[in-house]
Design a protein around this motif. Structure first.
Motif, mmCIF file in Angstrom:
data_model
loop_
_atom_site.group_PDB
_atom_site.id
_atom_site.type_symbol
_atom_site.label_atom_id
_atom_site.label_comp_id
_atom_site.label_asym_id
_atom_site.label_seq_id
_atom_site.Cartn_x
_atom_site.Cartn_y
_atom_site.Cartn_z
ATOM 1 N N MET A 45 0.930 -1.028 0.045
ATOM 2 C CA MET A 45 0.211 -0.015 -0.194
ATOM 3 C C MET A 45 0.707 1.178 -0.025
ATOM 4 O O MET A 45 1.852 1.157 0.761
ATOM 5 C CB MET A 45 -0.738 -0.033 1.212
ATOM 6 C CG MET A 45 -1.910 -1.234 1.422
ATOM 7 S SD MET A 45 -3.137 -1.068 0.009
ATOM 8 C CE MET A 45 -4.148 0.275 0.433
ATOM 9 N N THR A 46 0.558 2.273 -0.595
ATOM 10 C CA THR A 46 1.331 3.633 -0.678
ATOM 11 C C THR A 46 0.270 4.616 -0.016
ATOM 12 O O THR A 46 -0.669 4.632 -0.247
ATOM 13 C CB THR A 46 1.740 3.832 -2.162
ATOM 14 O OG1 THR A 46 0.369 4.097 -2.993
ATOM 15 C CG2 THR A 46 2.469 2.625 -2.612
ATOM 16 N N GLN A 47 1.084 5.440 0.601
ATOM 17 C CA GLN A 47 0.455 6.651 1.153
ATOM 18 C C GLN A 47 0.847 7.902 0.152
ATOM 19 O O GLN A 47 2.030 8.174 0.056
ATOM 20 C CB GLN A 47 0.861 6.973 2.562
ATOM 21 C CG GLN A 47 0.203 8.279 3.054
ATOM 22 C CD GLN A 47 0.499 8.678 4.366
ATOM 23 O OE1 GLN A 47 1.889 8.389 4.933
ATOM 24 N NE2 GLN A 47 -0.360 8.723 5.464
ATOM 25 N N TRP A 59 -4.354 6.672 1.548
ATOM 26 C CA TRP A 59 -3.537 5.476 1.281
ATOM 27 C C TRP A 59 -4.307 4.887 0.128
ATOM 28 O O TRP A 59 -5.422 4.982 -0.023
ATOM 29 C CB TRP A 59 -3.551 4.388 2.470
ATOM 30 C CG TRP A 59 -2.726 4.847 3.488
ATOM 31 C CD1 TRP A 59 -3.018 5.526 4.634
ATOM 32 C CD2 TRP A 59 -1.335 4.468 3.459
ATOM 33 N NE1 TRP A 59 -1.852 5.654 5.338
ATOM 34 C CE2 TRP A 59 -0.768 4.844 4.790
ATOM 35 C CE3 TRP A 59 -0.435 3.447 2.742
ATOM 36 C CZ2 TRP A 59 0.481 4.654 5.284
ATOM 37 C CZ3 TRP A 59 0.858 3.235 3.287
ATOM 38 C CH2 TRP A 59 1.214 3.542 4.583
ATOM 39 N N SER A 137 5.438 3.729 1.786
ATOM 40 C CA SER A 137 4.908 2.464 1.362
ATOM 41 C C SER A 137 5.007 1.611 2.450
ATOM 42 O O SER A 137 5.875 1.598 3.316
ATOM 43 C CB SER A 137 5.348 2.014 -0.049
ATOM 44 O OG SER A 137 6.931 1.443 0.564
#
Length: 170
Positions: A45-47, A59, A137
């Motif tokens: 997951m990426t912020q 996110w 991430s």
């Protein structure tokens, strides 16, 4: 200026579109959601960075719009390289399904979303990314992703993750 191919519902190219302008009612652009899964069963997951105009610090999975002349798989690979610096191979991607979204929260989206899954166990070094779109991430379990949803910390275009929980591990 980012230019996309404009598609009809049958994925035939009917023209081109400039990002940021309103899509015609009968024109759709191609988007990829790229779910990267490791051998522990966690997803990357990426912020979004704080300087993003839309949804800063929310996110999401890696993803974005496919550029003019680009295939879905090549758009997915490019987005992953740009956002998290990982180099993936087309033969390692699996197109899980396609979802057509005309509106989201009452706003016309008109996108055709291809949902891809890749497996990857290497390091994620954001310094290798070619953009500064991602603040951080993290590998997350399904429960952690659900917690983000419950806390309203997901980008709203993927907030309805029913497809994630229903389709990802079939």
């Amino acid at each position: 200026m980012e230019i996309w191919d404009l598609y009809n519902l049958e994925r035939g190219i009917i023209g081109e579109h400039i990002r940021g302008t309103e899509l015609p009612e009968d024109g759709f652009h191609l988007v990829v959601h790229v779910w990267i899964k490791n051998s522990e069963g966690k997803y990357l997951m990426t912020q979004r960075s704080a300087n993003k105009l839309t949804f800063p610090m929310k996110w999401e999975c890696v993803g974005g719009s496919v550029l003019k002349g680009e295939s879905s798989i090549h758009g997915a690979i490019r987005e992953v390289k740009e956002e998290v610096g990982i180099i993936l191979s087309a033969e390692d991607g699996e197109l899980l399904f396609t979802k057509i979204r005309k509106t989201i929260n009452g706003k016309r989206y008109n996108d055709i979303v291809d949902v891809w899954r890749f497996y990857y166990d290497g390091e994620v070094l954001l310094k290798n990314a070619t953009t500064d779109e991602v603040a951080q991430s993290k590998w997350m379990s399904r429960d952690e992703i659900e917690q983000l949803r419950q806390e309203d910390k997901l980008v709203y275009s993927i907030k309805d993750l029913d497809y994630f929980f229903d389709e990802m591990d079939k």
